[in-house]
Scaffold this motif. Structure first.
Motif, PDB file in Angstrom:
ATOM      1  N   LYS A 395       0.847  -1.195  -0.104  1.00 31.74           N
ATOM      2  CA  LYS A 395      -0.124   0.026   0.227  1.00 31.74           C
ATOM      3  C   LYS A 395       0.927   1.160   0.007  1.00 31.74           C
ATOM      4  CE  LYS A 395      -4.201  -2.188   2.389  1.00 31.74           C
ATOM      5  NZ  LYS A 395      -4.863  -1.963   3.667  1.00 31.74           N
ATOM      6  N   ASN A 396       2.061   1.229   0.780  1.00 31.46           N
ATOM      7  CA  ASN A 396       2.948   2.397   0.934  1.00 31.46           C
ATOM      8  C   ASN A 396       3.625   2.635  -0.634  1.00 31.46           C
ATOM      9  OD1 ASN A 396       2.288   3.024   3.483  1.00 31.46           O
ATOM     10  ND2 ASN A 396       3.726   1.693   4.188  1.00 31.46           N
ATOM     11  N   GLY A 403       1.713   9.650  -5.241  1.00 32.86           N
ATOM     12  CA  GLY A 403       2.211  11.010  -5.128  1.00 32.86           C
ATOM     13  C   GLY A 403       3.262  11.621  -6.148  1.00 32.86           C
ATOM     14  N   THR A 404       3.897  10.450  -6.728  1.00 33.62           N
ATOM     15  CA  THR A 404       5.040  10.960  -7.662  1.00 33.62           C
ATOM     16  C   THR A 404       4.481  11.384  -8.870  1.00 33.62           C
ATOM     17  OG1 THR A 404       6.643   9.550  -6.785  1.00 33.62           O
ATOM     18  CG2 THR A 404       7.226  10.054  -9.157  1.00 33.62           C
ATOM     19  N   HIS A 413      -8.069   5.018  -0.168  1.00 31.99           N
ATOM     20  CA  HIS A 413      -8.708   3.947   0.641  1.00 31.99           C
ATOM     21  C   HIS A 413      -8.579   2.596  -0.321  1.00 31.99           C
ATOM     22  CE1 HIS A 413     -11.250   2.003   3.504  1.00 31.99           C
ATOM     23  NE2 HIS A 413     -12.188   1.986   2.216  1.00 31.99           N
ATOM     24  N   PHE A 414      -8.139   1.846   0.468  1.00 30.18           N
ATOM     25  CA  PHE A 414      -8.270   0.267  -0.247  1.00 30.18           C
ATOM     26  C   PHE A 414      -9.240  -0.471   0.368  1.00 30.18           C
ATOM     27  CE2 PHE A 414      -3.657   1.909  -0.143  1.00 30.18           C
ATOM     28  CZ  PHE A 414      -3.464   1.643  -1.453  1.00 30.18           C
ATOM     29  N   GLU A 415      -9.848  -1.189  -0.441  1.00 25.58           N
ATOM     30  CA  GLU A 415     -11.102  -1.914  -0.387  1.00 25.58           C
ATOM     31  C   GLU A 415     -10.943  -3.259  -0.875  1.00 25.58           C
ATOM     32  OE1 GLU A 415     -15.889  -1.852  -0.279  1.00 25.58           O
ATOM     33  OE2 GLU A 415     -14.822   0.076  -0.115  1.00 25.58           O
ATOM     34  N   ARG A 416     -10.974  -4.420  -0.328  1.00 18.06           N
ATOM     35  CA  ARG A 416     -10.730  -5.683  -0.841  1.00 18.06           C
ATOM     36  C   ARG A 416     -12.137  -6.357  -1.244  1.00 18.06           C
ATOM     37  NH1 ARG A 416      -8.754 -11.094   1.978  1.00 18.06           N
ATOM     38  NH2 ARG A 416      -8.625 -12.791   0.185  1.00 18.06           N
ATOM     39  N   LYS A 417     -12.492  -6.641  -2.398  1.00 12.20           N
ATOM     40  CA  LYS A 417     -13.693  -7.514  -2.651  1.00 12.20           C
ATOM     41  C   LYS A 417     -13.588  -8.732  -3.043  1.00 12.20           C
ATOM     42  CE  LYS A 417     -16.483  -3.039  -2.949  1.00 12.20           C
ATOM     43  NZ  LYS A 417     -17.510  -3.362  -2.426  1.00 12.20           N
ATOM     44  N   ASN A 418     -14.883  -9.353  -3.133  1.00 17.60           N
ATOM     45  CA  ASN A 418     -14.903 -10.938  -3.652  1.00 17.60           C
ATOM     46  C   ASN A 418     -14.973 -10.883  -4.941  1.00 17.60           C
ATOM     47  OD1 ASN A 418     -14.554 -11.972  -1.018  1.00 17.60           O
ATOM     48  ND2 ASN A 418     -16.533 -11.987  -0.626  1.00 17.60           N
ATOM     49  N   ILE A 419     -15.783  -9.882  -5.440  1.00 13.82           N
ATOM     50  CA  ILE A 419     -15.977  -9.673  -7.019  1.00 13.82           C
ATOM     51  C   ILE A 419     -16.191  -8.098  -7.178  1.00 13.82           C
ATOM     52  CG2 ILE A 419     -18.387  -9.927  -6.742  1.00 13.82           C
ATOM     53  CD1 ILE A 419     -18.334 -11.692  -9.398  1.00 13.82           C
ATOM     54  N   LEU A 420     -15.884  -7.868  -8.542  1.00 13.23           N
ATOM     55  CA  LEU A 420     -15.744  -6.441  -8.784  1.00 13.23           C
ATOM     56  C   LEU A 420     -17.110  -6.208  -9.479  1.00 13.23           C
ATOM     57  CD1 LEU A 420     -12.131  -5.278  -9.802  1.00 13.23           C
ATOM     58  CD2 LEU A 420     -13.447  -4.948  -7.657  1.00 13.23           C
ATOM     59  N   LYS A 421     -17.953  -4.935  -9.432  1.00 11.87           N
ATOM     60  CA  LYS A 421     -19.139  -4.820 -10.171  1.00 11.87           C
ATOM     61  C   LYS A 421     -18.730  -4.488 -11.416  1.00 11.87           C
ATOM     62  CE  LYS A 421     -23.070  -1.893 -10.030  1.00 11.87           C
ATOM     63  NZ  LYS A 421     -23.868  -0.677  -9.326  1.00 11.87           N
ATOM     64  N   ARG A 422     -19.414  -5.228 -12.454  1.00 10.32           N
ATOM     65  CA  ARG A 422     -19.433  -4.819 -14.060  1.00 10.32           C
ATOM     66  C   ARG A 422     -20.724  -4.255 -14.235  1.00 10.32           C
ATOM     67  NH1 ARG A 422     -15.418  -8.516 -14.019  1.00 10.32           N
ATOM     68  NH2 ARG A 422     -13.973  -8.492 -15.531  1.00 10.32           N
TER      69      ARG A 422
END
Length: 438
Positions: A395-396, A403-404, A413-422
């Motif tokens: 993450k860092n 930033g670069t 913000h990081f959010e882990r999902k089981n499946i991404l919305k299509r």
């Protein structure tokens, strides 16, 4: 049996006439092509001025002698009931009716007259033949979504059966489902894959994780055609290694048909037979070859519905090696609405975030897919699918790269999902801004 040709003929699309017309257009010499395009552009405008009250009012018609004075059509301009936009010489039963995917935020229903629709398919058939694919005989593994309602689902599967397409439903891309995909390839003589880039990339990663080369299990495979979503060079290499066949880039849109298709020399050859492509700046001036701007398209044969100087919502550039008969799409950098606005007033393409995170995440085989969403002027969310949570170190590294390359003092913000919305069509939108225009 020529199943593809038969299916078009049964639906009253004159594919034989379209194939002959395409051959005739392709036979026009380069030195005569400017005159051909001029006559076709004038003919389609004249037709809609005479027979389409919507276009007549949109144009504010009082005659014209300069193509660049023809107004630009935006997707929002077409969000009126279809019956108001149809030419008086057509009705819903006499035309092909379709709906855009809505990935740009401006979905609408459109119409194409039967000859224009057949001519679009003649173009696809011509390009696929470059790689030995015959739409009448070659079996397609189709990585697309599918309507979930009963009648829409049955209708789509029937079309697939007649058109020699076998559907791989991408709404479920779990490892169990991809194992089922693999089992189908072992049992069938598929000649090519065709589908959304993100779904085929995910399947390629599944294969690579298991040290499988798909062509070794399905020797009949010849090529893989990806469409509708951006193909990154890393992903292209991954697909070619995992599937074992060349990857071909296709650029099209349901409302206008085939826009460009990659040849064996890695050039995107623009469809100049039934479309006229322009690249415009913010003030609607035509840009010379080599300069980047908005992709604007005229459908030269669609009499049922005007698609004249239609801003499709993409940003691209035609190569300096282009000609009127053989335009070459040098790059396609994204959609005009895929931009991030930052607190300091800076505006950056949304794909900038995607490049940053993709480079870092791909060093680790843990991440399967991810998307980036701008939630506030200074806040972004990265949604991802993975076997394990991203480590603090990973993450860092992403925060440092943002930033670069993008901007300082942004909240990620990081959010882990089981499946991404299509989307309903199955597309995966890689960057989305939830900021309003204000």
């Amino acid at each position: 049996m020529d199943w593809f040709k038969l299916s078009l003929q049964l639906n009253k699309f004159p594919i034989k006439r379209a194939l002959k017309a395409l051959e005739k257009i392709q036979g026009i010499p380069e030195e005569d092509y400017a005159e051909f395009l001029r006559r076709r552009r004038n003919a389609i405008i004249d037709y809609h001025i005479q027979h389409n009250s919507f276009y007549r009012e949109f144009f504010h018609w009082d005659g014209f002698d300069n193509w660049e004075k023809v107004p630009i059509m935006k997707k929002a301009d077409l969000q009126h009931p279809l019956k108001e936009r149809l030419s008086s010489t057509y009705n819903i039963k006499k035309a092909y009716i379709g709906k855009t995917s809505g990935s740009s935020g401006h979905p609408f229903i459109f119409a194409k007259d039967r000859f224009a629709h057949a001519l679009s398919w003649a173009g696809f058939q011509d390009r696929y033949s470059w790689y030995g694919i015959d739409l009448n005989k070659s079996l397609q593994a189709r990585f697309y979504g599918i309507p979930l309602d009963f009648y829409g689902n049955i209708q789509e599967r029937l079309k697939d059966r007649i058109s020699l397409r076998r559907r791989f439903n991408i709404f479920d891309l779990s490892e169990e489902k991809m194992q089922a995909f693999l089992d189908r390839f072992k049992k069938s003589d598929f000649n090519y894959l065709n589908g959304y880039t993100s779904a085929i990339v995910l399947f390629a990663r599944f294969l690579k994780d298991r040290n499988i080369v798909l062509k070794e299990l399905c020797p009949s495979l010849n090529i893989c055609i990806v469409t509708s979503e951006k193909l990154f060079e890393r992903d292209k290499k991954l697909i070619e290694e995992a599937i074992g066949v060349p990857v071909i880039n296709e650029y099209g849109a349901s409302e206008v048909g085939l826009i460009a298709f990659e040849n064996s020399e890695n050039q995107w050859i623009v469809n100049s037979e039934d479309l006229y492509i322009e690249i415009l700046d913010e003030k609607n001036n035509v840009l010379p070859y080599g300069e980047e701007g908005r992709v604007v398209i005229t459908s030269l044969y669609n009499k049922a519905h005007p698609m004249i100087r239609y801003d499709i919502g993409d940003i691209g550039c035609l190569s300096k090696d282009s000609s009127l008969k053989k335009p070459i799409l040098e790059k396609l950098t994204g959609r005009t609405n895929d931009i991030a606005r930052l607190p300091d007033g800076k505006v950056v393409p949304g794909l900038t975030f995607y490049y940053v995170t993709k480079t870092i995440i791909e060093d680790n085989g843990n991440i399967k897919e991810f998307v980036i969403i701008q939630t506030k002027i200074d806040a972004f969310k990265i949604e991802y699918v993975s076997k394990e949570e991203l480590s603090e170190d990973q993450k860092n590294k992403i925060l440092e790269a943002v930033g670069t390359y993008v901007g300082k003092n942004l909240n990620i913000h990081f959010e882990r999902k089981n499946i991404l919305k299509r989307s309903q069509s199955g597309k995966l939108k890689q960057f989305t801004s939830r900021l309003t225009d204000s």
